[in-house]
Design a protein around this motif. Structure first.
Motif, PDB file in Angstrom:
ATOM      1  N   GLU A  98      -6.682  13.002  -5.558  1.00 60.47           N
ATOM      2  CA  GLU A  98      -7.050  13.096  -4.138  1.00 60.47           C
ATOM      3  C   GLU A  98      -7.898  14.333  -3.841  1.00 60.47           C
ATOM      4  O   GLU A  98      -8.809  14.281  -3.026  1.00 60.47           O
ATOM      5  CB  GLU A  98      -5.784  13.103  -3.276  1.00 60.47           C
ATOM      6  CG  GLU A  98      -5.641  11.814  -2.507  1.00 60.47           C
ATOM      7  CD  GLU A  98      -4.317  11.700  -1.772  1.00 60.47           C
ATOM      8  OE1 GLU A  98      -3.931  12.665  -1.105  1.00 60.47           O
ATOM      9  OE2 GLU A  98      -3.698  10.615  -1.869  1.00 60.47           O
ATOM     10  N   VAL A 132     -10.513   9.889   5.752  1.00 61.20           N
ATOM     11  CA  VAL A 132      -9.206  10.209   6.323  1.00 61.20           C
ATOM     12  C   VAL A 132      -9.356  11.189   7.485  1.00 61.20           C
ATOM     13  O   VAL A 132      -8.728  11.041   8.534  1.00 61.20           O
ATOM     14  CB  VAL A 132      -8.266  10.788   5.233  1.00 61.20           C
ATOM     15  CG1 VAL A 132      -7.004  11.354   5.852  1.00 61.20           C
ATOM     16  CG2 VAL A 132      -7.914   9.697   4.227  1.00 61.20           C
ATOM     17  N   ILE A 146      -6.097   4.369   4.177  1.00 65.89           N
ATOM     18  CA  ILE A 146      -7.226   5.301   4.289  1.00 65.89           C
ATOM     19  C   ILE A 146      -8.050   4.994   5.527  1.00 65.89           C
ATOM     20  O   ILE A 146      -8.548   5.892   6.193  1.00 65.89           O
ATOM     21  CB  ILE A 146      -8.073   5.242   3.002  1.00 65.89           C
ATOM     22  CG1 ILE A 146      -7.215   5.811   1.866  1.00 65.89           C
ATOM     23  CG2 ILE A 146      -9.365   6.031   3.138  1.00 65.89           C
ATOM     24  CD1 ILE A 146      -7.721   5.558   0.511  1.00 65.89           C
ATOM     25  N   LYS A 194      -4.854   2.545  -0.481  1.00 66.87           N
ATOM     26  CA  LYS A 194      -4.563   2.857  -1.876  1.00 66.87           C
ATOM     27  C   LYS A 194      -3.331   2.039  -2.241  1.00 66.87           C
ATOM     28  O   LYS A 194      -2.272   2.165  -1.604  1.00 66.87           O
ATOM     29  CB  LYS A 194      -4.275   4.344  -1.998  1.00 66.87           C
ATOM     30  CG  LYS A 194      -4.077   4.830  -3.402  1.00 66.87           C
ATOM     31  CD  LYS A 194      -3.576   6.268  -3.325  1.00 66.87           C
ATOM     32  CE  LYS A 194      -3.820   7.038  -4.576  1.00 66.87           C
ATOM     33  NZ  LYS A 194      -3.427   8.440  -4.386  1.00 66.87           N
ATOM     34  N   SER A 209       0.818  -1.214   0.000  1.00 66.95           N
ATOM     35  CA  SER A 209       0.000   0.000   0.000  1.00 66.95           C
ATOM     36  C   SER A 209       0.852   1.265   0.000  1.00 66.95           C
ATOM     37  O   SER A 209       1.907   1.314   0.610  1.00 66.95           O
ATOM     38  CB  SER A 209      -0.921   0.015   1.220  1.00 66.95           C
ATOM     39  OG  SER A 209      -1.738  -1.137   1.197  1.00 66.95           O
ATOM     40  N   GLU A 210       0.312   2.275  -0.661  1.00 68.37           N
ATOM     41  CA  GLU A 210       0.980   3.559  -0.702  1.00 68.37           C
ATOM     42  C   GLU A 210       0.374   4.467   0.355  1.00 68.37           C
ATOM     43  O   GLU A 210       0.997   5.408   0.812  1.00 68.37           O
ATOM     44  CB  GLU A 210       0.728   4.155  -2.094  1.00 68.37           C
ATOM     45  CG  GLU A 210       1.515   5.362  -2.422  1.00 68.37           C
ATOM     46  CD  GLU A 210       1.103   5.875  -3.802  1.00 68.37           C
ATOM     47  OE1 GLU A 210       1.623   5.312  -4.792  1.00 68.37           O
ATOM     48  OE2 GLU A 210       0.264   6.789  -3.888  1.00 68.37           O
ATOM     49  N   ASP A 211      -0.862   4.170   0.754  1.00 65.64           N
ATOM     50  CA  ASP A 211      -1.598   5.054   1.641  1.00 65.64           C
ATOM     51  C   ASP A 211      -2.656   4.212   2.368  1.00 65.64           C
ATOM     52  O   ASP A 211      -3.341   3.404   1.741  1.00 65.64           O
ATOM     53  CB  ASP A 211      -2.276   6.149   0.794  1.00 65.64           C
ATOM     54  CG  ASP A 211      -2.908   7.243   1.631  1.00 65.64           C
ATOM     55  OD1 ASP A 211      -2.552   7.370   2.821  1.00 65.64           O
ATOM     56  OD2 ASP A 211      -3.769   7.966   1.093  1.00 65.64           O
TER      57      ASP A 211
END
Lengths: 249, 249
Positions: free
Chosen positions: B237, B247, B87, B96, B83-85
């Motif tokens: 985003e 978030v 949430i 994400k 994962s990059e992010d």
């Protein structure tokens, strides 16, 4: 395994009082367990769910929202009238309709209608699907599944896809949980929302504004079962993480 | 208008290094502008994107999240790694991926794999789709579209449906905006996410765990165009209202 999907030809412009089942059966020879997929717009029109914009007097709230979202206050008023709950006012009007479906603008469609009129969603899409399924059976003695569709945007993904808003003669999901995969592992895959996948399939053929060819038959997938209603697909509020975050937002 | 969708027969259990294009072309005679839809699981397996759980050392963060969500800390660690992010950590792990797709558990699948191993998503699904499309062209001289799919849950609606995570030879959407409806009104209907609708169509045939019949051909819809990549379907985003609310949660 395979299936076919095809449009029903020669559907005329639908007006209030038209008998959709009769129109469909006149233009296509249905088979047992066909899935008949119908764009909500024509169901709404047949049911007279069309409102002249001139007849709508927008409230102050509608005027405020319309200003913020750069919309038409009369359309906003119609959306508010069709909604049980407003989840988000801006940048778009996200509501829960009186049928528990969460969508933008309560599914109200300003296209494919003579200028100055808007098309609401059918009053009770599950009921409409049941009526059409039963009427088809009366005419043809064929047992079919019926799905009424709308086109919705999605969280996280751009664009819109067809979804089921009213169904009859089919269950909303099929459940793979508990069955085993090729390696004998018990599958944890949750419910597959087959009625939405079929709505998406039909949407590929509905064409511009869902009106030129608003009825599609899917043949070869046998999902017929004596069952009614799409609502189990909608989360109870207590389980709806996204709704919760937006409302608290 | 009509189309057919059918599974490609006799796809063997796919292993690292297998040539999917060759396997597909051996088992079906493709036509120009066919849409070849492939479950991401088999693409991932062919690419060796399979990890033994025993090889994963979960971090403290993974252990905490796993406890809260009643999951396996090694699977959670694999999700974090992909994962990059993050949430949402709970009640489910919404992330994400490094390919910008927002989904639960980074699409990591614990079914349909020998016990003790998990299947990740392909490293670069758009690239995989392009490679397969080009390899099919090399073998058959047919120009096809390729869509690699995953199965995702949705906001507001229960159940899961097929979605496109990698595409080649097709654009993510078709745009009705600006065209006119039957009454001459300019349509305001936004982009139709055709690749997701086709993924949903194929998912109806993939069957249990997407492994018995992981390749479906959709024939009769001509969406072929020289184009690559699904990412324009993902919101920037700044435009993603739902992500933002979650978030801030």
């Amino acid at each position: 395994m395979h299936f076919n999907a095809f449009t029903v030809p020669d559907i005329p412009l639908v007006e209030r009082g038209d008998d959709l089942a009769e129109i469909i059966c006149k233009n296509i020879r249905l088979c047992d367990h066909d899935i008949v997929v119908i764009a909500s717009t024509v169901v709404a029109k047949a049911e007279g769910r069309v409102t002249p914009l001139a007849a709508i007097a927008p409230s102050n709230r509608a005027i405020t929202i319309a200003e913020r979202n750069e919309g038409d206050p009369r359309v906003v008023q119609a959306v508010l009238d069709e909604s049980e709950d407003i989840i988000l006012e801006s940048p778009f009007l996200l509501v829960k309709t009186r049928n528990d479906n969460i969508c933008v603008n309560a599914g109200i469609d300003g296209s494919n209608i003579d200028s100055g009129r808007i098309v609401l969603l059918p009053e009770d899409p599950d009921g409409s699907a049941k009526n059409i399924r039963e009427a088809i059976f009366s005419i043809t003695a064929k047992t079919v599944s019926v799905i009424i569709t709308d086109t919705n945007g999605r969280a996280f993904r751009g664009g819109q896809i067809g979804v089921a808003i009213g169904i009859s003669g089919i269950t909303p999901t099929r459940d793979w949980r508990g069955s085993r995969d090729l390696f004998g592992n018990v599958l944890e895959v949750a419910n597959e929302a087959i009625v939405d996948e079929i709505a998406a399939t039909a949407n590929l053929l509905f064409g511009e504004g869902s009106d030129g060819t608003p009825v599609v038959v899917v043949r070869g997938l046998d999902f017929y079962v004596k069952a009614e209603g799409v609502r189990e697909l909608y989360f109870p509020e207590s389980d709806d993480v996204v709704r919760d975050a937006l409302v608290r937002g």
